[in-house]
Each structure stands twice: as C-alpha cells, then as structure tokens.
Write an enzyme that holds these catalytic residues in place. Structure first.
Site, PDB file in Angstrom:
ATOM      1  N   LYS A 189      61.566 -14.677   0.391  1.00  0.00           N
ATOM      2  CA  LYS A 189      60.524 -15.890   0.283  1.00  0.00           C
ATOM      3  C   LYS A 189      61.211 -17.141  -0.663  1.00  0.00           C
ATOM      4  O   LYS A 189      60.860 -18.269  -0.368  1.00  0.00           O
ATOM      5  CB  LYS A 189      59.091 -15.651  -0.203  1.00  0.00           C
ATOM      6  CG  LYS A 189      58.198 -15.080   0.691  1.00  0.00           C
ATOM      7  CD  LYS A 189      56.720 -14.923   0.322  1.00  0.00           C
ATOM      8  CE  LYS A 189      56.042 -14.286   1.408  1.00  0.00           C
ATOM      9  NZ  LYS A 189      56.244 -13.080   1.749  1.00  0.00           N
ATOM     10  N   HIS A 212      57.075 -19.384   1.352  1.00  0.00           N
ATOM     11  CA  HIS A 212      55.860 -18.598   1.967  1.00  0.00           C
ATOM     12  C   HIS A 212      55.237 -19.410   2.914  1.00  0.00           C
ATOM     13  O   HIS A 212      54.446 -20.275   2.945  1.00  0.00           O
ATOM     14  CB  HIS A 212      54.782 -18.296   0.782  1.00  0.00           C
ATOM     15  CG  HIS A 212      53.751 -17.291   1.133  1.00  0.00           C
ATOM     16  ND1 HIS A 212      53.559 -16.945   2.518  1.00  0.00           N
ATOM     17  CD2 HIS A 212      52.732 -16.693   0.304  1.00  0.00           C
ATOM     18  CE1 HIS A 212      52.546 -15.939   2.328  1.00  0.00           C
ATOM     19  NE2 HIS A 212      52.171 -15.961   1.150  1.00  0.00           N
ATOM     20  N   HIS A 225      56.292  -8.104   0.323  1.00  0.00           N
ATOM     21  CA  HIS A 225      55.401  -9.443   0.599  1.00  0.00           C
ATOM     22  C   HIS A 225      56.243 -10.377  -0.597  1.00  0.00           C
ATOM     23  O   HIS A 225      56.302 -11.593  -0.271  1.00  0.00           O
ATOM     24  CB  HIS A 225      54.146  -9.488   0.372  1.00  0.00           C
ATOM     25  CG  HIS A 225      53.167 -10.398   0.767  1.00  0.00           C
ATOM     26  ND1 HIS A 225      53.215 -11.114   1.820  1.00  0.00           N
ATOM     27  CD2 HIS A 225      52.511 -11.093  -0.256  1.00  0.00           C
ATOM     28  CE1 HIS A 225      52.333 -12.301   1.747  1.00  0.00           C
ATOM     29  NE2 HIS A 225      51.881 -12.184   0.452  1.00  0.00           N
ATOM     30  N   PHE A 261      45.018 -13.417   1.375  1.00  0.00           N
ATOM     31  CA  PHE A 261      43.359 -13.878   0.786  1.00  0.00           C
ATOM     32  C   PHE A 261      42.584 -12.898   1.523  1.00  0.00           C
ATOM     33  O   PHE A 261      42.597 -13.138   2.667  1.00  0.00           O
ATOM     34  CB  PHE A 261      43.661 -15.204   0.765  1.00  0.00           C
ATOM     35  CG  PHE A 261      44.327 -15.940  -0.475  1.00  0.00           C
ATOM     36  CD1 PHE A 261      45.186 -15.265  -1.152  1.00  0.00           C
ATOM     37  CD2 PHE A 261      44.194 -17.214  -0.653  1.00  0.00           C
ATOM     38  CE1 PHE A 261      45.781 -15.979  -2.248  1.00  0.00           C
ATOM     39  CE2 PHE A 261      44.789 -17.759  -1.348  1.00  0.00           C
ATOM     40  CZ  PHE A 261      45.387 -17.330  -2.523  1.00  0.00           C
ATOM     41  N   CYS A 273      47.499 -14.933   5.023  1.00  0.00           N
ATOM     42  CA  CYS A 273      49.143 -14.796   4.933  1.00  0.00           C
ATOM     43  C   CYS A 273      49.775 -13.684   5.708  1.00  0.00           C
ATOM     44  O   CYS A 273      50.746 -13.336   5.941  1.00  0.00           O
ATOM     45  CB  CYS A 273      49.610 -14.777   3.669  1.00  0.00           C
ATOM     46  SG  CYS A 273      49.295 -16.305   2.710  1.00  0.00           S
TER      47      CYS A 273
END
Length: 414
Positions: free
Chosen positions: A337, A342, A305, A400, A165
């Site tokens: 978001k 996302h 984020h 991730f 991401c």
C-alpha cells in the site's frame, strides 16, 4: 457445488503509478510511490492532504467508446479500461457463441463520489432542474458491472459487491463461486475506485483514519511501523478474467494463475475498528487455507492488508502471529500500500495481481517505510525486494463493518 478448478487468464490494472500492471510492479521493486499531495482540489483545510491519484478526466485511452465514457463516473471509466486490457490479455472474443455464459461482477467501496459531489453542488447552487438525469446511474456502484456488460456484450450473471475495502476481493470470490456453481463459464471481475473526493476525505479525516504526515508524502504510509498514523487513499482499478479450467484449456487461453482458496468472516465487533485480538482475520485466513486443501507449510508469501493504521495493522499482526504459531518467522509478509495507496474497493484485486507477479518473477515486494517494526517476530520483508521460490500466495483484504477475506492463488500446474 461442481468440483471445478478456476483459473485467471487475463488481468488489467490502472493506478496512480500509471497504466498497466508492469508499471506498478516496477514501482514496487524500485520502492517508488504514487502518493503525493492531492491536486484535484485544494486540501489545505483538511487534516490530511495526501492521496494516490489517477486523472479524473481519464477517457479510456481510446479503448472504450467515448460516448459511453461521457456518461460514466471515473470509477466506471477505470473499470472499463481495466476490463478491456484483461480481455485482451486473456485472448477473449465475446460473441453470440459465448456471451450468455460470461458474467460481470465488479466491486467498489464508495462508487461515484465525485459525480455525487458535482451534482449535489448544482442542486444547492442552481436548483433541482439543473441536476443531471445521469446522476443516479453514474454514481451507483453496480454501474461498473453494468457498463462493462454494455461495452463487451457479456450477458451472464451481472452484479456488484460492496464490502468497503474488501469489495474487490469479495467480487472475485463471488465470481469463483458462480463458476463453481455452473452459473457461468467465465467472469469479468475485480474492483474499481475513484474515492479521493472532498466528502470522502473529510469523512475519513473526521474518523481519524488517514495519515497526516503531509510534509513527507512519500513516507506517509507506514504499514506495521511503530510510527504509523493512518492510511492514504488511492484511486484505480484491477479487473480480471477468471474461468473454468477446462473452458480455458479448450480455447487455448493463457493461464496466469489458479485461485485455490477463499476464506471469509465477519468481526461482529465495531463499525470501523477490527477485533483487537484479530479473531475475524484469523478465521478468514484459516478458512482460505482449508478451502485450498493446503497447510501453512505450502504458503510461500502473505500479502497483508497492512493499510498503515494503528488499529488495523495491530490487529492483523496479532492475527498473523496466531495463525502462524511456531512458524511465525518462517513465512514472508509484506504490504504494498505505500506504493499504490489504499485503493479501497480496488485494493484487493490490485494486490492479488501483484501476488501473481511475485509468483511469475520469483520476487517478494518489500514494505516501504517500515523502519521500526512493531512486531519484529514476523518475517516482514523490508528494505528491498526478496528473491524467493513463490508458488502459493495468500492475499488479505479487510473492510469497515468487519468484512474479512483471504484469497489464495498458486502457480498453475495442469
């Protein structure tokens, strides 16, 4: 590294809200969302039914060669369209005089998932002879950069970035470095994603990463709220033209912002979960502020984020409190978001584009659905947008694998 200032001269965005950044920006201000029940396949058997979709049949709206589009996965089509819009905004003509000094670097988190699914189904049901010869070039992540190069004629450095991401934000950072190193004068960069597929949805569902508030899609994504239960996938792309400042001035380009700080780090912790103490995120943000030659007093807004996951939001909130210290309630924070979903590898560039709009408009977008904040000591912008003098903004992207990056943009001052 050459002491070059790097500026943004063009930007193009496509999202579930529609074509163009202005459409997305208005949705941010009005509190509208592109999140709904997935339509491209029946999600009934999945734990999560939610997504912020862009049409998979999107053909480039006449901006891109239809023949090229027929051989491209949707994530590549989105990237080509966004790049063409950015080139137009930057008033850029690519020809023999400059093509060798213009590079392309576009990131994606998972690339051509829909193409892979379609062709794998053909393999299983009809045999290997029925698999398209374009399977590999359509699905691999570097093909967004490759096709944009073919479309534009740009012959400078051509590459891709994959950091989950954080991919699009890392692509922008790498492009800045290429310009500062003198390897290019301009870069076409950003991120693109068409990740709402059956395989991706099932994988994220199995990981427990997605919101399952299926009965209430508009309120499913809830960054920093005590009742958050996961993120919602989104499609789309944002691509930008960035260039050496003197190069932009010499050609009379419209300068919309300056990239002044980049901070990166690794969590060294877990496949998917961030460091619970926010150590990696703090390091990235501090590195960005140091790289920009700023202090916390200079930062007017932090675009978090904030995906809406229990672990992700929790770690980022702790990181923000550690970073801000005694100034914890003095710098506004929000996540957009819940509006655009996302967008995985495209989310960093998209949020950076929103940050630039915040600078131009003097408005900080609010965080939808954050009704009961878990960390009320943070100055979370909630309820409605906030008028403010915004000159310097930090945008966070985490992926991730423990990939952390913070980008700082500021109002351009010659």
């Amino acid at each position: 590294m050459i002491n070059r200032r790097v500026v943004i001269t063009g930007s193009g965005t496509i999202s579930a809200l529609g074509r163009g950044l202005d459409t997305l920006w208005e949705a941010c201000l009005q509190g509208r969302t592109g999140i709904g029940t997935i339509k491209r396949f029946d999600p009934a058997e999945y734990k999560s039914h939610l997504g912020a979709e862009v049409d998979l049949d999107f053909d480039g709206d006449g901006r891109v060669d239809p023949k090229l589009m027929r051989r491209a996965d949707p994530f590549v089509r989105y990237a080509c369209w966004a790049c063409d819009v950015a080139i137009e905004q930057a008033k850029l003509t690519i020809d023999d005089s400059n093509r060798e000094r213009i590079g392309v670097l576009i990131g994606s988190g998972i690339g051509g998932m829909t193409t892979w699914e379609e062709q794998f189904t053909k393999l299983i049901e009809r045999g290997p002879s029925r698999v398209s010869p374009f399977l590999i070039p359509m699905m691999i992540i570097d093909m967004a950069s490759g096709m944009v190069s073919m479309m534009t004629g740009a012959m400078g450095p051509n590459s891709a970035v994959v950091t989950a991401c954080a991919s699009g934000a890392n692509a922008i950072a790498a492009s800045v470095d290429l310009i500062k190193l003198g390897r290019a004068d301009m870069m076409i960069t950003g991120g693109s994603e068409a990740g709402i597929s059956q395989s991706a949805l099932s994988g994220f569902c199995s990981a427990g990463a997605l919101s399952t508030r299926n009965e209430d899609p508009e309120r499913a994504c809830r960054p920093f709220d005590k009742n958050r239960d996961g993120f919602v996938m989104g499609d789309g792309a944002t691509c930008m033209i960035i260039e050496d400042l003197q190069h932009a001035l010499d050609r009379g380009a419209p300068i919309i912002a300056e990239i002044t700080g980049i901070g990166m780090s690794g969590d060294a912790h877990h496949f998917t979960e961030p460091c619970p103490d926010g150590a990696g995120a703090v390091l990235a943000m501090r590195n960005a502020i140091d790289d920009a030659g700023l202090t916390l007093d200079d930062v007017d807004y932090i675009n978090a984020h904030g995906p809406g996951t229990p672990a992700g939001d929790g770690a980022e909130a702790i990181a923000l409190k550690k970073l801000l210290g005694d100034q914890v309630g003095s710098i506004p924070v929000s996540s957009t978001k819940p509006v655009h979903g996302h967008m995985l590898g495209a989310t960093g560039p998209t949020e950076l584009a929103i940050c630039i709009k915040a600078i131009h408009e003097g408005i900080i977008p609010h965080t939808l659905n954050c009704d009961d904040p878990e960390h009320p000591e943070l100055d979370l912008v909630r309820g409605e947008p906030r008028r403010a003098d915004v000159r310097v903004v930090m945008s966070n992207s985490f992926g991730f694998g423990g990939h952390n990056i913070a980008l700082i943009v500021r109002k351009f001052e010659e």
